[in-house]
Design a protein around this motif. Sequence first.
Motif, PDB file in Angstrom:
ATOM      1  N   HIS A  87       0.832  -1.209   0.000  1.00 32.52           N
ATOM      2  CA  HIS A  87       0.000   0.000   0.000  1.00 32.52           C
ATOM      3  C   HIS A  87       0.867   1.260   0.000  1.00 32.52           C
ATOM      4  CE1 HIS A  87      -3.493   2.461   0.357  1.00 32.52           C
ATOM      5  NE2 HIS A  87      -2.817   3.182   1.240  1.00 32.52           N
ATOM      6  N   LYS A 102      -3.456   8.178   8.352  1.00 32.35           N
ATOM      7  CA  LYS A 102      -4.144   6.886   8.190  1.00 32.35           C
ATOM      8  C   LYS A 102      -3.200   5.693   8.382  1.00 32.35           C
ATOM      9  CE  LYS A 102      -8.044   8.446   5.466  1.00 32.35           C
ATOM     10  NZ  LYS A 102      -7.951   9.821   5.950  1.00 32.35           N
ATOM     11  N   LEU A 158      -4.081   1.723   8.793  1.00 39.66           N
ATOM     12  CA  LEU A 158      -3.785   0.894   7.621  1.00 39.66           C
ATOM     13  C   LEU A 158      -2.824  -0.235   7.983  1.00 39.66           C
ATOM     14  CD1 LEU A 158      -3.504   3.631   4.846  1.00 39.66           C
ATOM     15  CD2 LEU A 158      -4.984   1.614   4.757  1.00 39.66           C
ATOM     16  N   PRO A 165       0.714  -0.642 -10.345  1.00 43.13           N
ATOM     17  CA  PRO A 165      -0.406   0.268 -10.106  1.00 43.13           C
ATOM     18  C   PRO A 165      -1.557   0.074 -11.096  1.00 43.13           C
ATOM     19  CG  PRO A 165       1.318   1.394 -11.331  1.00 43.13           C
ATOM     20  CD  PRO A 165       1.848   0.018 -11.032  1.00 43.13           C
ATOM     21  N   HIS A 201      -4.941   3.516  -3.371  1.00 42.93           N
ATOM     22  CA  HIS A 201      -6.027   4.197  -2.665  1.00 42.93           C
ATOM     23  C   HIS A 201      -6.642   3.168  -1.724  1.00 42.93           C
ATOM     24  CE1 HIS A 201     -10.030   5.987  -2.088  1.00 42.93           C
ATOM     25  NE2 HIS A 201      -9.493   7.153  -2.454  1.00 42.93           N
TER      26      HIS A 201
HETATM   27  C1  LIG Z   1       1.727   5.627 -12.074  1.00 42.92           C
HETATM   28  C2  LIG Z   1       3.008   5.196 -11.621  1.00 42.92           C
HETATM   29  C3  LIG Z   1       3.229   5.167 -10.152  1.00 42.92           C
HETATM   30  O1  LIG Z   1       4.301   5.435  -9.728  1.00 42.92           O
HETATM   31  S1  LIG Z   1       1.927   4.712  -9.126  1.00 42.92           S
HETATM   32  C4  LIG Z   1       2.574   4.971  -7.502  1.00 42.92           C
HETATM   33  C5  LIG Z   1       2.618   6.408  -7.103  1.00 42.92           C
HETATM   34  N1  LIG Z   1       1.296   6.954  -6.836  1.00 42.92           N
HETATM   35  C6  LIG Z   1       0.778   6.970  -5.617  1.00 42.92           C
HETATM   36  O2  LIG Z   1       1.415   6.554  -4.663  1.00 42.92           O
HETATM   37  C7  LIG Z   1      -0.594   7.539  -5.481  1.00 42.92           C
HETATM   38  C8  LIG Z   1      -1.144   7.316  -4.083  1.00 42.92           C
HETATM   39  N2  LIG Z   1      -2.512   7.755  -3.993  1.00 42.92           N
HETATM   40  C9  LIG Z   1      -2.873   9.019  -4.043  1.00 42.92           C
HETATM   41  O3  LIG Z   1      -2.055   9.941  -4.149  1.00 42.92           O
HETATM   42  C10 LIG Z   1      -4.332   9.300  -3.869  1.00 42.92           C
HETATM   43  O4  LIG Z   1      -5.024   8.151  -3.527  1.00 42.92           O
HETATM   44  C11 LIG Z   1      -5.030   9.900  -5.137  1.00 42.92           C
HETATM   45  C12 LIG Z   1      -4.989   8.904  -6.286  1.00 42.92           C
HETATM   46  C13 LIG Z   1      -4.352  11.212  -5.577  1.00 42.92           C
HETATM   47  C14 LIG Z   1      -6.501  10.174  -4.776  1.00 42.92           C
HETATM   48  O5  LIG Z   1      -6.486  10.940  -3.598  1.00 42.92           O
HETATM   49  P1  LIG Z   1      -7.790  11.752  -3.100  1.00 42.92           P
HETATM   50  O6  LIG Z   1      -8.291  12.576  -4.227  1.00 42.92           O
HETATM   51  O7  LIG Z   1      -7.440  12.414  -1.815  1.00 42.92           O
HETATM   52  O8  LIG Z   1      -8.803  10.551  -2.877  1.00 42.92           O
HETATM   53  P2  LIG Z   1     -10.050  10.507  -1.914  1.00 42.92           P
HETATM   54  O9  LIG Z   1     -10.627  11.858  -1.727  1.00 42.92           O
HETATM   55  O10 LIG Z   1     -10.958   9.451  -2.451  1.00 42.92           O
HETATM   56  O11 LIG Z   1      -9.404   9.993  -0.563  1.00 42.92           O
HETATM   57  C15 LIG Z   1     -10.200   9.652   0.545  1.00 42.92           C
HETATM   58  C16 LIG Z   1      -9.359   9.731   1.801  1.00 42.92           C
HETATM   59  O12 LIG Z   1      -8.349   8.716   1.700  1.00 42.92           O
HETATM   60  C17 LIG Z   1      -7.067   9.319   1.801  1.00 42.92           C
HETATM   61  N3  LIG Z   1      -6.166   8.600   0.889  1.00 42.92           N
HETATM   62  C18 LIG Z   1      -6.159   8.600  -0.444  1.00 42.92           C
HETATM   63  N4  LIG Z   1      -5.207   7.815  -0.921  1.00 42.92           N
HETATM   64  C19 LIG Z   1      -4.584   7.287   0.166  1.00 42.92           C
HETATM   65  C20 LIG Z   1      -3.493   6.390   0.319  1.00 42.92           C
HETATM   66  N5  LIG Z   1      -2.835   5.907  -0.742  1.00 42.92           N
HETATM   67  N6  LIG Z   1      -3.151   6.044   1.567  1.00 42.92           N
HETATM   68  C21 LIG Z   1      -3.777   6.546   2.651  1.00 42.92           C
HETATM   69  N7  LIG Z   1      -4.815   7.412   2.558  1.00 42.92           N
HETATM   70  C22 LIG Z   1      -5.199   7.767   1.328  1.00 42.92           C
HETATM   71  C23 LIG Z   1      -7.249  10.768   1.390  1.00 42.92           C
HETATM   72  O13 LIG Z   1      -6.249  11.566   1.943  1.00 42.92           O
HETATM   73  C24 LIG Z   1      -8.614  11.049   1.944  1.00 42.92           C
HETATM   74  O14 LIG Z   1      -8.465  11.318   3.331  1.00 42.92           O
HETATM   75  P3  LIG Z   1      -9.558  12.166   4.168  1.00 42.92           P
HETATM   76  O15 LIG Z   1     -10.799  11.322   4.188  1.00 42.92           O
HETATM   77  O16 LIG Z   1      -9.754  13.451   3.414  1.00 42.92           O
HETATM   78  O17 LIG Z   1      -8.955  12.345   5.516  1.00 42.92           O
END
Ligand SMILES: CCC(=O)SCCNC(=O)CCNC(=O)[C@H](O)C(C)(C)COP(=O)(O)OP(=O)(O)OC[C@H]1O[C@@H](n2cnc3c(N)ncnc32)[C@H](O)[C@@H]1OP(=O)(O)O
Length: 356
Positions: free
Chosen positions: A31, A43, A47, A247, A276
């Motif tokens: 994760h 979180k 988690l 991913p 996510h």
């Molecule tokens: C493509 C090639 C790669 O390298 S992939 C690997 C690199 N990418 C990542 O690590 C992306 C990780 N994930 C994220 O940045 C987010 O999930 C993205 C995709 C931007 C979506 O975020 P957001 O728009 O905040 O989603 P949401 O509103 O549905 O979130 C709800 C609550 O959950 C949280 N959340 C989100 N993602 C994570 C996560 N990975 N781990 C822990 N918590 C997560 C959000 O902060 C949000 O929290 P809250 O409810 O507002 O307190």
Amino acid sequence: MRSPKDFFAPLAVGAPDPVREIPALPSRMIHFFDPSNAKMAAKVPDLAKKVDVLLGNLEDAVRADRKEAARQGLVEIAKATDFGSTQLWTRINSLDSPWVLDDLITLVTEIGDKLDVIMVPKVEGAQDIHYVDRLLAQLEARAGLRRPLLVHAILETASGVANVEEIAGASPRMQGISLGPADLAASRRMKTTRVGGGHPGYLVRTDPVGEDLHEGRTTYQQDLWHYTVARMVDACAMHGILPYYGPFGDIRDVVACEDQFRNAFLLGCVGTWTLHPVQVDIAKRVFSPEPKDVAWARKVIAAMGDGTGAVMIDGKMQDDASVKQCRVVAELADKLAERDPELKQAYDEATKEALA
Ligand SMILES: CCC(=O)SCCNC(=O)CCNC(=O)[C@H](O)C(C)(C)COP(=O)(O)OP(=O)(O)OC[C@H]1O[C@@H](n2cnc3c(N)ncnc32)[C@H](O)[C@@H]1OP(=O)(O)O
Ligand SMILES: O=CC(=O)O
Ligand SMILES: [Mg+2]
């Protein structure tokens, strides 16, 4: 390449002995979280109770002006959190970036005793693993670590794919390899802009039924990643390390996400990345064998005795090879059951029914 005689010798005076076998710990989901993002960081303690692996990401998806904050955030989170039996991994910045040297020096020195695996992005060949291998040995020796850090490569460059077998066998630290479909697509100049998953344009079509080339011809979408995942699985199996899907970027499309994860599971992957929270349960469901399959595997193993000869079970022939297939499923189930009491109960109940 090191001589086979020296393969398990530490690469620095005072560094811990390399492991001789990669532990097959449950790692159904790796994760990802950004340690510089306060909401995600908050979180982490919860988690840690739900996932098999938590990964503090320092590379892509972390803003350039937040790289130091992410590194420092990971140090603080690692020191403050009790992860229990959940593994803590990190993804460092790429080896040509201005951040990677400080990533390694800081993380190994400050939290080397808490980290299990270091994921290295954009690996091109064995030379990248050799560089990290020696540097880690020096840093481990300086930090006085007694347990070697393991290394995980992302398969996300065309040359990485061409060299995947040598990458898998480059060091006793090699724990596993993940598919990186986004960078890999770019490196190969593929024409998909999606992060993993299929593409409606990549298909096969049934033959024409008459003169009309359009009428009545069904199309079947194909898996863009089949070749790479299969090749990665073979390279990993050959070297006793673990393969993973990477991913799946369409967070909303939980259905196609589950399909992609399942394809990887059936082909031999042990887990996937989750980006996510919504993807965590999908990964858990997909990468835990189904109770009915576990029950069947246990039934075949029980009926085969020493595993020799051929027998019929419920109309299906079983022999040495099929009992080995069943052992793969049953051994995975046993490992997951140790970590997950609910799963243990489901497996045991299904087995009782199948053996009754
Ligand atoms: C493509 C090639 C790669 O390298 S992939 C690997 C690199 N990418 C990542 O690590 C992306 C990780 N994930 C994220 O940045 C987010 O999930 C993205 C995709 C931007 C979506 O975020 P957001 O728009 O905040 O989603 P949401 O509103 O549905 O979130 C709800 C609550 O959950 C949280 N959340 C989100 N993602 C994570 C996560 N990975 N781990 C822990 N918590 C997560 C959000 O902060 C949000 O929290 P809250 O409810 O507002 O307190
Ligand atoms: O790092 C992952 C990728 O898909 O690129
Ligand atoms: Mg990438």
